[in-house]
Design a protein around this motif. Structure first.
Motif, PDB file in Angstrom:
ATOM      1  N   ARG A 185       0.762  -1.026   0.164  1.00 48.02           N
ATOM      2  CA  ARG A 185       0.192  -0.249   0.068  1.00 48.02           C
ATOM      3  C   ARG A 185       1.185   0.981   0.171  1.00 48.02           C
ATOM      4  N   THR A 186       0.909   1.747  -1.069  1.00 47.02           N
ATOM      5  CA  THR A 186       1.760   2.963  -1.425  1.00 47.02           C
ATOM      6  C   THR A 186       0.597   4.474  -0.675  1.00 47.02           C
ATOM      7  N   THR A 187       0.046   4.210  -0.077  1.00 41.80           N
ATOM      8  CA  THR A 187      -0.403   5.538   0.600  1.00 41.80           C
ATOM      9  C   THR A 187       0.083   5.558   2.117  1.00 41.80           C
ATOM     10  N   LEU A 188       0.642   4.937   2.430  1.00 38.87           N
ATOM     11  CA  LEU A 188       1.163   4.732   3.817  1.00 38.87           C
ATOM     12  C   LEU A 188       1.891   5.730   3.940  1.00 38.87           C
ATOM     13  N   SER A 189       2.648   6.668   4.811  1.00 36.42           N
ATOM     14  CA  SER A 189       3.396   7.714   5.068  1.00 36.42           C
ATOM     15  C   SER A 189       4.298   7.293   6.128  1.00 36.42           C
ATOM     16  N   PHE A 190       5.749   7.262   5.078  1.00 36.58           N
ATOM     17  CA  PHE A 190       7.265   6.376   5.449  1.00 36.58           C
ATOM     18  C   PHE A 190       7.124   7.589   6.821  1.00 36.58           C
ATOM     19  N   ALA A 191       6.865   8.895   7.226  1.00 35.75           N
ATOM     20  CA  ALA A 191       7.162   9.505   8.105  1.00 35.75           C
ATOM     21  C   ALA A 191       6.677   9.468   9.653  1.00 35.75           C
ATOM     22  N   LYS A 192       5.820   8.315   8.935  1.00 30.87           N
ATOM     23  CA  LYS A 192       4.614   8.074  10.892  1.00 30.87           C
ATOM     24  C   LYS A 192       5.840   6.129  10.822  1.00 30.87           C
ATOM     25  N   PHE A 193       6.467   5.294  10.268  1.00 33.27           N
ATOM     26  CA  PHE A 193       7.192   3.922  10.627  1.00 33.27           C
ATOM     27  C   PHE A 193       8.917   5.020  10.757  1.00 33.27           C
ATOM     28  N   SER A 194       9.275   3.827  11.960  1.00 36.61           N
ATOM     29  CA  SER A 194      10.802   4.030  11.620  1.00 36.61           C
ATOM     30  C   SER A 194      10.986   2.759  11.379  1.00 36.61           C
ATOM     31  N   VAL A 234       8.557   4.925  -3.360  1.00 39.18           N
ATOM     32  CA  VAL A 234       9.670   5.654  -3.970  1.00 39.18           C
ATOM     33  C   VAL A 234       8.824   5.921  -5.002  1.00 39.18           C
ATOM     34  N   ALA A 235       8.394   5.103  -6.174  1.00 38.33           N
ATOM     35  CA  ALA A 235       7.794   5.236  -7.842  1.00 38.33           C
ATOM     36  C   ALA A 235       6.562   6.241  -6.988  1.00 38.33           C
ATOM     37  N   ARG A 269      13.023  14.976  -8.030  1.00 42.78           N
ATOM     38  CA  ARG A 269      14.567  14.666  -8.176  1.00 42.78           C
ATOM     39  C   ARG A 269      14.888  14.095  -7.349  1.00 42.78           C
ATOM     40  N   LEU A 270      15.285  13.944  -6.033  1.00 37.86           N
ATOM     41  CA  LEU A 270      15.723  13.207  -5.630  1.00 37.86           C
ATOM     42  C   LEU A 270      15.584  11.835  -4.854  1.00 37.86           C
ATOM     43  N   PHE A 271      14.031  11.725  -4.938  1.00 35.78           N
ATOM     44  CA  PHE A 271      13.163  10.552  -5.122  1.00 35.78           C
ATOM     45  C   PHE A 271      13.606   9.357  -5.938  1.00 35.78           C
ATOM     46  N   LYS A 272      13.761   9.853  -7.373  1.00 34.48           N
ATOM     47  CA  LYS A 272      14.385   9.693  -8.672  1.00 34.48           C
ATOM     48  C   LYS A 272      15.710   9.260  -8.787  1.00 34.48           C
ATOM     49  N   GLN A 273      16.452   9.743  -8.026  1.00 31.00           N
ATOM     50  CA  GLN A 273      17.556   9.567  -7.674  1.00 31.00           C
ATOM     51  C   GLN A 273      17.857   8.158  -6.795  1.00 31.00           C
ATOM     52  N   LEU A 274      16.881   8.142  -5.504  1.00 30.26           N
ATOM     53  CA  LEU A 274      17.270   7.106  -5.494  1.00 30.26           C
ATOM     54  C   LEU A 274      16.408   6.002  -6.262  1.00 30.26           C
ATOM     55  N   VAL A 324      15.097   6.924   2.922  1.00 29.56           N
ATOM     56  CA  VAL A 324      13.538   7.374   2.367  1.00 29.56           C
ATOM     57  C   VAL A 324      13.279   8.130   3.222  1.00 29.56           C
ATOM     58  N   LEU A 325      13.052   7.592   4.098  1.00 35.34           N
ATOM     59  CA  LEU A 325      13.070   8.669   5.653  1.00 35.34           C
ATOM     60  C   LEU A 325      13.468   9.915   5.778  1.00 35.34           C
ATOM     61  N   ALA A 326      15.372   9.885   5.492  1.00 37.21           N
ATOM     62  CA  ALA A 326      15.172  11.152   5.544  1.00 37.21           C
ATOM     63  C   ALA A 326      15.057  12.340   5.189  1.00 37.21           C
ATOM     64  N   LEU A 327      14.461  11.449   3.284  1.00 39.27           N
ATOM     65  CA  LEU A 327      13.967  12.992   2.486  1.00 39.27           C
ATOM     66  C   LEU A 327      12.408  13.369   2.423  1.00 39.27           C
ATOM     67  N   ASP A 328      11.966  12.295   3.491  1.00 41.80           N
ATOM     68  CA  ASP A 328      10.576  12.507   3.569  1.00 41.80           C
ATOM     69  C   ASP A 328      10.500  13.546   5.044  1.00 41.80           C
ATOM     70  N   ARG A 329      11.473  13.486   6.267  1.00 39.00           N
ATOM     71  CA  ARG A 329      11.758  14.491   7.064  1.00 39.00           C
ATOM     72  C   ARG A 329      12.098  15.901   5.848  1.00 39.00           C
ATOM     73  N   ALA A 330      13.049  15.959   4.780  1.00 37.57           N
ATOM     74  CA  ALA A 330      13.869  16.860   4.580  1.00 37.57           C
ATOM     75  C   ALA A 330      12.804  17.378   4.187  1.00 37.57           C
ATOM     76  N   TYR A 331      11.599  17.236   3.184  1.00 38.92           N
ATOM     77  CA  TYR A 331      10.801  17.476   2.041  1.00 38.92           C
ATOM     78  C   TYR A 331       9.902  17.361   2.270  1.00 38.92           C
ATOM     79  N   PRO A 332       8.546  17.917   3.799  1.00 44.21           N
ATOM     80  CA  PRO A 332       7.358  16.496   4.038  1.00 44.21           C
ATOM     81  C   PRO A 332       6.365  17.313   3.080  1.00 44.21           C
ATOM     82  N   LEU A 333       5.717  16.545   2.867  1.00 46.12           N
ATOM     83  CA  LEU A 333       4.737  16.444   1.836  1.00 46.12           C
ATOM     84  C   LEU A 333       3.415  17.509   2.385  1.00 46.12           C
TER      85      LEU A 333
END
Length: 400
Positions: free
Chosen positions: A39-48, A111-112, A197-202, A227-236
């Motif tokens: 399920r891609t609707t889950l938010s990585f920011a809520k998980f470790s 990530v996609a 752009r950074l998620f495409k690189q990942l 993935v978690l670091a990118l979510d923290r750096a650029y939150p939705l």
């Protein structure tokens, strides 16, 4: 030939041969990896990192157990099997390797999805900037025109109508400007563009890891940390997770995992550096390069970021202040001769300030400088990381 499909079963095997006498020489094994949908609707920011990896473990183990229960003959084949890679080379794999591959594919799928989400939200917030800029300027100029007409009206009815309408429009423009200057839509759009752009690189890095072959659990953990670091750096989301738009100090953007590591000691004490090609001369050259980047490029971008931040602060305060003064001026039109001047001129100046701030996208410029400074900080962190790794390799070589 290895194929990847998505039916209900996770693994399936089919063996064919031309004849019993030539089965050992001409037999072929078809191995299908059917990846579970995550399920891609889950938010990585809520998980470790550990929580999401444990979830992937549970899904993969469940699918393996279901497959082996349906066909007991496949139990031995899953433990040790042969697969054909894209290059045609046959490699040995086991159940743990297949689980790692499944996890990496699941992370790459998420990530996609993140790439598409950040791209769409970035376009939406760019539209916010354009639409709000046009709407607020239109409201402000209309209020300024009505303020002038109210001063020119001879009768009481048109005078009151123009005056009240002008005051209401100025108050609405003040509220909208305050909200717009707080969220900075142009800066939000730049954040989402950087994130996409950074998620495409990942995603490309994970795909490269899978193409090379033999991924390990450390590759899974590293991908999850990124993935978690990118979510923290650029939150939705905006509420509760939005980055501070007017920080007290300008710091480089950090979108990679930050680990607390001990300072390496004894670097470059001997000429031999542990069979990895490094020596003291190369280390000194790398230090000079990163030092020059830190002194010149990184500091230059941080200084430019401070200039853009100060300009943005001034413009963000001036816009609502001018529309508020213009609202007060329009409210007193007819009682004070200076009121009409304040009402008309204040609205015109507010339109100019708003156009410079949001039409010139000063917030986006600040985010661009912050991101560029973060790139040079990333290079510096890479140097420290590989320098520390060289020291560890040297110590291992000495102990061996």
């Amino acid at each position: 030939m290895a194929t990847i499909q998505a039916p209900n079963k996770l693994f399936s095997f089919t063996t064919t041969s031309s004849s019993p006498s030539t089965c050992s020489r001409r037999g072929s094994v078809k191995f299908n990896i059917n990846l579970p949908k995550i399920r891609t609707t889950l938010s990585f920011a809520k998980f470790s990192t550990g929580g999401l990896v444990e979830e992937l473990d549970r899904i993969c183990c469940y699918e393996i157990a279901k497959t082996t229960a349906a066909n007991p003959l496949e139990k031995d084949s899953i433990s040790t099997s042969w697969i054909n890679t894209n290059s045609g080379v046959r490699q040995r794999t086991d159940a743990s390797d297949l689980m790692v591959i499944a996890k990496l594919y699941a992370i790459m799928e998420a990530v996609a999805d993140r790439v598409e989400m950040h791209k769409n939200i970035g376009e939406q917030r760019d539209n916010w900037n354009n639409l709000l800029l046009t709407s607020i300027n239109g409201i402000t100029l209309t209020a300024s025109t009505m303020c002038g007409l109210a001063a020119m009206s001879a009768t009481d009815a048109p005078h009151a109508a123009f005056k009240i309408s002008s005051t209401v429009l100025y108050l609405a423009a003040t509220a909208m400007l305050a909200i717009m200057n707080t969220i900075q839509p142009s800066q939000l759009a730049e954040e989402q563009r950087n994130a996409s752009r950074l998620f495409k690189q990942l995603q490309a890095q994970i795909q490269t890891t899978l193409d090379i072959g033999n991924p390990t659990s450390s590759d899974v953990n590293e991908a999850m940390e990124n993935v978690l670091a990118l979510d923290r750096a650029y939150p939705l989301p905006l509420l509760g997770a939005m980055l501070e738009k007017f920080p007290s100090t300008v710091k480089p953007a950090v979108w990679w995992p930050q680990k607390k590591q001990k300072k390496a000691k004894g670097l470059g004490r001997t000429k031999n550096t542990g069979r990895n090609g490094w020596n003291r001369k190369m280390e000194d050259e790398m230090k000079e390069i990163t030092g020059a980047l830190k002194r010149k490029d990184k500091e230059d971008y941080l200084k430019l970021g401070e200039v853009a931040l100060k300009l943005n602060k001034i413009l963000a305060i001036s816009g609502p202040l001018l529309t508020g003064l213009a609202a007060m001026g329009s409210a007193f039109v007819g009682t004070n001769p200076w009121a009409v001047i304040v009402g008309v001129v204040g609205g015109a100046l507010a339109s100019i300030v708003n156009s410079i701030e949001h039409g010139g996208q000063v917030g986006m410029v600040f985010e661009m400088y912050r991101g560029n400074a973060g790139f040079f900080k990333l290079m510096e962190d890479y140097r420290i990381k590989y320098q520390r790794k060289r020291c560890e390799n040297k110590r291992k070589w000495r102990n061996a």
